[in-house]
Design a protein around this motif. Structure first.
Motif: not given
Lengths: 384, 384
Positions: B252-254, B292, B294-296
């Protein structure tokens, strides 16, 4: 109190109770009689480093500080917010001594020749519980100060000097050629600046205030960026282009700064990129968070490719990794350059009793540049 | 178009113009004649992986997708927000081919024996530009599929299988004994679950929806935590206590998930801690962000001590680090277990022209579990 034991003295303690109350007080303790390879040091100077404040105050809300009693019998309390209690779980109910490092005079020794050779010497010690009148420790933990050096001059021999040297050593061992440092006008930052100038290493200093830019420039720093400047990001990228720095040590920990440094490194690398890669530059970019001056959450936008790392950096595990031989070489350099590269300045010298007073805490607890305080555990102690 | 060259065909291109317009289109290109050690593959299946979407769409705002023209002549556009243009600087004005991996049939070869041995074989290829009718590549880049395997079955031989195997290999090489995976119900996550069951490795699966818990449990997963559950943090800590996992791979990254995993690992380690350390557990805790979804921004509260790391993880540099011998062993395992451990499922098979259509993009662009799409670059292509 009766003082028939010459090793009996006061020690500062920090306790967080299960109900969330932080309590600071002085207790009377006997330093143990020295084993053959041990010595007893009368501590005469011990700095309050940011790393000590974490243990001293825990996660307490400093706006709730109160004190009752007076002098060495004072008890100072503060509240730890409920949300922060999980992180305190490991220390609840334990009365913990504080003070990572200090310096003083050896007043008693064990029977070994190495220990006896230290009698009467002024030594620096890294070993915890330094906010104590007397400490019994192994002889090999003592660093004998150069002739004429006072305990105050040697009190900060370890944490800041070895941390600064450790950063440079980490940079070299991980294959980087220049480095970035934040809160760069700190006592530690000024040392790092002197080390880098001496060793010919390019250093990007990041500070928070315009007057700190002047301070570092006056000390010979070539690259100084103020995060308060509207051109901060552009200034940072230019300094990163000029130096090629791809590793940073961040004392602030929280907020956006660590991520901005990675972003800046990537932008600097891309200025010379030949070909587009959707995964960004293949050069590894690293930021180590070694402090937490900014207690807010750490936040970053992932716009620096995939070759990056962020992580904690701590002196003791670093020294364990490099081993005793390399560690000793770093310590020797500190002793050799104690009054030049590794000189520290303090804004005040206070007694153990004064260290408990909310007014004193309000000053030394602000963690501001130039406000470093020295505790003299044997100051203002009336003979019993 | 004239098609007197049997290697001439369509290729999908992604272009971001300096004014911020993303343009997707098909262009006609000649695959080069094969050198002695090369072959020409007619691509018949190429998956759209999340890692492809980054190159396909860049930082474009998907709500602004428009299409003009029709069929193979369609041109699809979208706007890249101004604030995201800095990250796109390296690719502006370049018409980029897309598609990391695919599979197809070797239709022509160079003069070497190794190349000629591949004629007519169905092979999987990792090499970029796979959303093309024809690709000329080195023979050693081809993985010959087991007898009877179709291009669709072999299309995802590399990215997901090698990534999943790479996670397990990273865990072993960095000294951890169990691992955590997020977005664990993904195609990749299901593979990793099968690998871990097969190899007897404890795996903590983190998913976002209750139905994904059921999916993984039905596939034999022992530890599945849903981040949508009110007891998520407690469930996670218990799974970390049970498994001893100290490394995680986060797709997810963000957001806060990566930090929550570190917090959970520290809490799990502290349950068995003997003594308080203000610097937290001395056991290193690592989270690699490999995607990524989750781009937040990424955000974390530093309540997990100092022995931690976060960083990017990417397949290609990992394979370079472990070297060709170890890489080949991983590839062979993929071929051997193609229809079992490494089986992929797709929700649709579309043509190159269909891949440009906003309605199709709305489906495959959502990056949802179970929505993986396969492009068949030679589907619906009329002979010229």
């Amino acid at each position: 109190m009766s003082n028939d034991n010459p090793r009996r003295g006061l020690q500062l303690r920090s306790l967080i109770k299960p109900d969330g109350e932080l309590e600071l007080s002085l207790v009377s303790v006997d330093a143990p009689a020295p084993a053959p390879d041990e010595v007893v040091v009368r501590i005469e100077a011990a700095p309050i480093n940011p790393s000590d404040m974490g243990l001293l105050f825990g996660a307490a809300d400093m706006d709730t500080l109160r004190s009752t009693g007076s002098g060495t019998g004072a008890v100072t309390t503060a509240r730890v917010p409920e949300r922060a209690m999980r992180a305190m779980a490991g220390r609840l109910g334990q009365s913990l001594p504080v003070g990572n490092e200090g310096a003083g005079v050896v007043i008693d020794t064990g029977t070994s020749a190495a220990a006896q050779a230290l009698l009467g010497k002024t030594v620096a010690v890294l070993g915890g519980a330094m906010y104590s009148q007397y400490r019994t420790i192994k002889d090999e933990q003592c660093l004998v100060l150069p002739p004429g050096a006072t305990p105050a001059e040697g009190a900060s021999c370890f944490v800041n000097p070895l941390t600064a040297l450790g950063m440079v050593e980490t940079m070299r061992r991980e294959g980087h050629k220049a480095l970035v440092h934040t809160a760069a006008a700190s006592n530690l930052g000024q040392m790092l600046n002197r080390i880098c100038i001496h060793d010919g290493i390019a250093l990007v200093n990041i500070v928070r205030k315009p007057e700190q830019v002047a301070l570092l420039r006056a000390a010979g720093a070539k690259h100084v960026c103020s995060s308060a400047s509207p051109t901060f990001i552009e200034d940072l990228i230019q300094a990163l282009v000029d130096t090629g720095a791809t590793i940073a040590f961040d004392a602030t920990g929280g907020g956006k700064l660590a991520g901005q440094i990675l972003t800046g490194m990537e932008a600097a690398l891309n200025r010379s990129a030949k070909e587009y890669s959707r995964y960004g530059s293949s050069t590894h970019k690293q930021v180590y968070l070694y402090g937490g001056l900014d207690t807010s959450p750490t936040e970053f936008t992932r716009n620096f490719g995939m070759a990056w790392g962020m992580g904690g950096w701590l002196l003791t595990p670093f020294l364990q990794r490099i081993g005793p031989h390399a560690t000793q070489a770093l310590k020797q350099r500190v002793a050799d350059e104690l009054k030049t590269t590794f000189a520290s300045r303090y804004s005040a010298e206070i007694s153990l009793a004064e260290a408990l007073q909310p007014e004193a805490i309000a000053r030394y607890g602000q963690r501001a540049t130039g406000a470093k305080v020295l505790i003299h555990p044997n100051k203002d102690i009336a003979a019993a």
